[in-house]
Design a protein around this motif. Structure first.
Motif, mmCIF file in Angstrom:
data_model
loop_
_atom_site.group_PDB
_atom_site.id
_atom_site.type_symbol
_atom_site.label_atom_id
_atom_site.label_comp_id
_atom_site.label_asym_id
_atom_site.label_seq_id
_atom_site.Cartn_x
_atom_site.Cartn_y
_atom_site.Cartn_z
ATOM 1 N N ALA A 92 43.674 51.749 55.302
ATOM 2 C CA ALA A 92 42.336 52.117 54.858
ATOM 3 C C ALA A 92 41.816 53.407 55.466
ATOM 4 O O ALA A 92 40.884 54.015 54.920
ATOM 5 N N ASP A 93 42.418 53.865 56.570
ATOM 6 C CA ASP A 93 41.840 55.003 57.288
ATOM 7 C C ASP A 93 42.509 56.331 56.951
ATOM 8 O O ASP A 93 42.346 57.314 57.679
ATOM 9 N N ILE A 94 43.287 56.366 55.878
ATOM 10 C CA ILE A 94 43.868 57.634 55.434
ATOM 11 C C ILE A 94 43.532 57.846 53.960
ATOM 12 O O ILE A 94 43.056 56.939 53.276
ATOM 13 N N THR A 95 43.778 59.064 53.485
ATOM 14 C CA THR A 95 43.513 59.433 52.098
ATOM 15 C C THR A 95 44.825 59.530 51.331
ATOM 16 O O THR A 95 45.813 60.056 51.847
ATOM 17 N N TYR A 96 44.807 59.011 50.117
ATOM 18 C CA TYR A 96 45.924 59.207 49.196
ATOM 19 C C TYR A 96 45.449 60.111 48.065
ATOM 20 O O TYR A 96 44.411 59.863 47.449
ATOM 21 N N PHE A 97 46.223 61.152 47.802
ATOM 22 C CA PHE A 97 45.865 62.147 46.779
ATOM 23 C C PHE A 97 47.091 62.433 45.922
ATOM 24 O O PHE A 97 48.209 62.493 46.431
ATOM 25 N N VAL A 98 46.886 62.598 44.628
ATOM 26 C CA VAL A 98 47.966 62.935 43.694
ATOM 27 C C VAL A 98 47.602 64.216 42.962
ATOM 28 O O VAL A 98 46.466 64.395 42.517
ATOM 29 N N SER A 99 48.562 65.123 42.846
ATOM 30 C CA SER A 99 48.368 66.311 42.015
ATOM 31 C C SER A 99 49.674 66.633 41.305
ATOM 32 O O SER A 99 50.759 66.526 41.893
ATOM 33 N N HIS A 100 49.550 67.006 40.038
ATOM 34 C CA HIS A 100 50.738 67.267 39.227
ATOM 35 C C HIS A 100 50.462 68.467 38.326
ATOM 36 O O HIS A 100 49.348 68.622 37.826
ATOM 37 N N PRO A 101 51.454 69.315 38.110
ATOM 38 C CA PRO A 101 51.238 70.489 37.257
ATOM 39 C C PRO A 101 51.258 70.131 35.775
ATOM 40 O O PRO A 101 51.986 69.233 35.350
#
Length: 262
Positions: A92-101
């Motif tokens: 819970a104490d971290i961030t998950y991020f997704v990015s795709h071209p």
């Protein structure tokens, strides 16, 4: 290597490069003039961990490093499949991020040869990107987007979607539908060649018609198809497509597709 090339030129981020093999480490050294570091050393200081690894390994690798990620850090994925499938560890104490071209579009205003031949993106041609803040504080979206704009540069537009919406885009729209229809187009061209038309003639004819018909269909050019073309399309779609083909966007079909690729 593709992302590393853009990160090493960036003044915004200091990057620690991690490669598991001696060959990979040597490749980084030759390309970027930097030495790779031990994974534990990188994780100790990293604010953002970019998982530039195959989808099938994200679950294994993320679980292997999760206890070494510092609180408040961001785990950055290049595709939404593994997060959508639930393969990322709970913390819970971290961030998950997704990015795709989005990859450079077919119709663009590129004038330089290098940009016109940058089909994948991230080198010279402008492209769009799609971003998802999977979990974490809202203010972390700006950091994730800044990383994305760096690794996929040059970026023309940045879009924000939910994780479910990303799954509709990929694998749904881009691979299941677009990839399949592209494969069918190639098979159709090969069939015409097999029936006597030369390769160059068939390819020129198909790619040219893909260009103009695509431009009209996708609002790039204002125009209409001939009555004959419209009639061919009307009768062609039922021959080529099942009546229920749009079920590939149903939640259970998307979930099954994601599970197969992760």
């Amino acid at each position: 290597m593709r992302l590393g090339a853009n990160l090493v030129r960036s003044d915004a981020f200091a990057t620690s490069h991690v490669e598991v093999s001696p060959e990979g480490q040597q490749r980084v050294k030759e390309a970027f003039g930097v030495d790779c570091v031990d994974p534990d050393t990188a994780l100790e200081v990293a604010d953002v961990i970019v998982l530039a690894v195959p989808d099938t390994l994200i679950g294994k690798i993320s679980h292997g490093i999760i206890d070494k990620v510092k609180p408040g850090a961001m785990v950055f994925c290049l595709d939404g499949a593994a997060p959508f499938a639930g393969h990322l560890p709970e913390r819970a104490d971290i961030t998950y991020f997704v990015s795709h071209p989005c990859h450079p579009p077919i119709w663009n205003d590129e004038t330089e040869l290098e940009a016109r031949r940058d089909y994948f993106g991230g080198i010279a041609a402008k492209q769009g990107i799609v971003n998802v803040l999977v979990q974490g504080p809202e203010e972390d979206f700006a950091l994730g987007e800044a990383v994305a704009k760096t690794i996929y540069a040059p970026v023309a537009r940045s879009h924000r979607v939910t994780l479910k919406q990303f799954a509709l885009l990929e694998p749904g729209l881009s691979e299941t539908v677009n990839g399949s229809l592209m494969a069918v187009l190639r098979q159709a061209m090969d069939e015409v060649i097999a029936r006597g038309v030369s390769y160059d003639c068939a390819r020129d004819f198909l790619l040219g018609h893909m260009n103009i018909m695509g431009a009209v269909t996708f609002d790039q050019h204002e125009g209409v198809f001939s009555d004959a073309a419209n009639k061919a399309i009307e009768f062609g779609i039922p021959v080529l497509m099942k009546d229920d083909w749009k079920r590939c966007f149903d939640e259970d079909e998307i979930a099954a597709s994601v599970e197969r690729i992760t």
